[in-house]
Every structure is written in C-alpha cells, then in structure tokens.
Design an enzyme around this catalytic site. Structure first.
Site, PDB file in Angstrom:
ATOM      1  N   MET A 142       0.826  -1.190   0.108  1.00 15.92           N
ATOM      2  CA  MET A 142       0.169  -0.002  -0.162  1.00 15.92           C
ATOM      3  C   MET A 142       0.904   1.299  -0.269  1.00 15.92           C
ATOM      4  O   MET A 142       1.676   1.567   0.806  1.00 15.92           O
ATOM      5  CB  MET A 142      -0.846  -0.029   1.250  1.00 15.92           C
ATOM      6  N   CYS A 143       0.665   2.143  -0.907  1.00 12.04           N
ATOM      7  CA  CYS A 143       1.432   3.213  -1.215  1.00 12.04           C
ATOM      8  C   CYS A 143       0.392   4.606  -1.269  1.00 12.04           C
ATOM      9  O   CYS A 143      -0.794   4.318  -1.433  1.00 12.04           O
ATOM     10  CB  CYS A 143       2.488   3.179  -2.312  1.00 12.04           C
ATOM     11  N   GLY A 144       1.155   5.691  -1.212  1.00  9.65           N
ATOM     12  CA  GLY A 144       0.185   7.023  -1.262  1.00  9.65           C
ATOM     13  C   GLY A 144       0.375   7.807  -2.438  1.00  9.65           C
ATOM     14  O   GLY A 144       1.647   7.890  -2.748  1.00  9.65           O
TER      15      GLY A 144
END
Length: 299
Positions: A1-3
């Site tokens: 999960m990245c932003g």
C-alpha cells in the site's frame, strides 16, 4: 500500500493546502519514503504539475516514488503485479518494471491500454508522459486500490488525484472528493492548458463492463473539465465473461451423450437461504449439476 497525490494547479496556495491536509494521511499508507516532483507546464498564467508519493516497501529494492527517468517521465504506482505478461523476479520491483513497459511505448495509446489491461493484480497509478504532455491515471477493473479525484469547477481551480481524501479544511468541504470510476484516464496538458480529459472504460468485448457501466454514464456532466469517453480502444477486462444463467441439467446430460429420461431433476429452494439451486443426478457413477443465483457453477 502506497500513497499517491497529483495536483495540476496555477496557484501554489492550492497545492500547499492539499499537501498540508493530506500528507499526514498519505504517510500512514507509505511510511518508508516521501518524494515529490514539481514540473512547470508553461502558459500564462503558469500551470504546474506536482506529483507526491509515499512508499511502503514490499518487493525488490527500495524504489523512491515518484520514479523519474532522464526524459522527465514520472510514475506513481500503488499496486501488485502477480502476472499477466509482465515478468517480475522475486528480487525485482514491480514499480520499476511497469514504468519500463510504459516508457518503452513512447505514449502509444493502444500500447499503454493493452499493457495495463494485461496486469494481473490490484493497482492504481499516475504516469506523466513528458513528450506528449499527457497525465495518465486510473485503477484496475475492480477498483481494488483507492483513488479519488477533485475535478476543477472553474478555469483557475485545481485538478487533484489522491489515494486519500479529507474534508476537514474549509477549502475541502463535503463533496470535494469523489471516487475515480475504474478505468484509465488521459489528461492532456499541452501548452500548459487542461484542454481535455479522456476516459477509457473497461470493456468486455464491445460493451462497457456491466459492473462499471452506471459510473461511466454519469461522467460526462462531471465538473468544469469536459470528459470524453472512448470505447473504441482496447482496455479489455483480464478475465472471461461471467456466467449469468441457470444451467438446465437436461442440457448438461444431453451434451454428455446420456439419456435425459434416466435423469432425475428437481428444483430446490433452501429454507432461509435466498437463491435457486438446480440439481441433476444420474446414479453411480453420476453427474450433479448445481447452479445458485449469483454463484453459478458446475460440479
């Protein structure tokens, strides 16, 4: 999960307000690294593109985002590649591999859509293709990675794409953010102007994928920026059509060359369980065909 956070803006105060509100939330999605690239787009008044990425490292070497090459192309990726034509070894990074595939295409629309449609796994991305001044972004067919947008409401308003939203600041009231319908988008920024936004919906054959069609229908009236929907290029769903019909047991028996008369058929409605189950048995050895509404199958 990245932003992911991408902003197209003409006033720095717009970008600063978004960054101040969203960066703490984006850091929770990607605590291992924060990177930012700002690109001037020209025109008068000047337009700017700001790309910010937060990284949660999971595979291969640590690859800071946005990933940038010598041509000025930039890439933000929140996803996983489990196959589908892009070979990734255990020591390789999927962000690097997907960007290599896209850069090699040099802005070819058909090629970009084909490459993305064959990726197996959940994903959301933003890709700045500098030579064509196009900002590509989108989500996989099921929208398994979060991606929101704010479409400009006036010629001076910001265009924003983000993994997270926030409605606490006065500048971002309720309704400021909405979910990006699954598909791929191309925002043309040639000449430093947000001239057009093209939506490539997920297709199944020659039809818009049914689960997403209701979202596509409402797009063209969304916001100040005109959206053109393109259904003639190949962003095909990466799976076969789903079975939406109840199987007639007698047809199954007939297809196997058995005597339908020797088949006992019955329709059952399980007590307290919604749905329809059809069964067909032929003895030992035998055949049982089962179909439940919403979950078709054959045993």
């Amino acid at each position: 999960m990245c932003g992911i956070l991408a902003c197209v803006y003409c006033q720095d105060v717009q970008r600063s307000a978004l960054k101040e509100a969203l960066l703490p939330l984006l850091r929770r999605r990607g605590p291992d690294h924060v990177g930012e690239v700002t690109t001037p787009l020209g025109a008068s008044p000047p337009l700017w593109l700001d790309l910010l990425g937060t990284l949660l490292h999971m595979r291969g070497g640590v690859t800071p985002q946005p990933l940038r090459n010598e041509k000025g192309d930039c890439f933000l990726w929140n996803g996983n590649v489990f196959g589908g034509g892009i070979d990734i070894h255990s020591d390789e990074n999927d962000t690097v591999k997907v960007m290599e595939e896209l850069v090699h295409l040099e802005g070819d629309q058909d090629g970009i859509l084909y490459t993305l449609s064959k990726v197996h796994g959940p994903w959301a991305f933003v890709y700045w293709q500098s030579t064509s001044s196009c900002l590509w972004f989108g989500r996989d067919v099921f929208g398994r990675r979060s991606l929101l947008w704010h479409l400009p409401t006036s010629i001076s308003d910001v265009m924003a794409i983000s993994s997270v939203g926030c409605r606490h600041p006065p500048s971002m009231p309720q309704g400021y953010w909405s979910e990006v319908p699954a598909g791929v988008y191309c925002l043309c920024l040639s000449g430093g102007v947000m001239s057009s936004l093209v939506h490539y919906p997920w297709m199944q054959g020659d039809r818009v994928f049914q689960e997403m069609s209701y979202l596509v229908e409402g797009l063209q009236s969304h916001g100040h920026l005109p959206i053109k929907i393109m259904e003639n290029l190949s962003l095909q769903v990466p799976f076969s059509p789903l079975n939406r019909f109840i199987i007639d047991p007698s047809l199954v028996v007939g297809a196997l060359g058995m005597d339908p008369g020797s088949c006992k058929s019955e329709i059952l409605q399980p007590a307290g369980t919604p749905g329809l189950t059809a069964t067909c048995s032929t003895g030992t050895p035998g055949l049982t065909a089962t179909c439940s509404t919403g979950t078709p199958g054959l045993t």
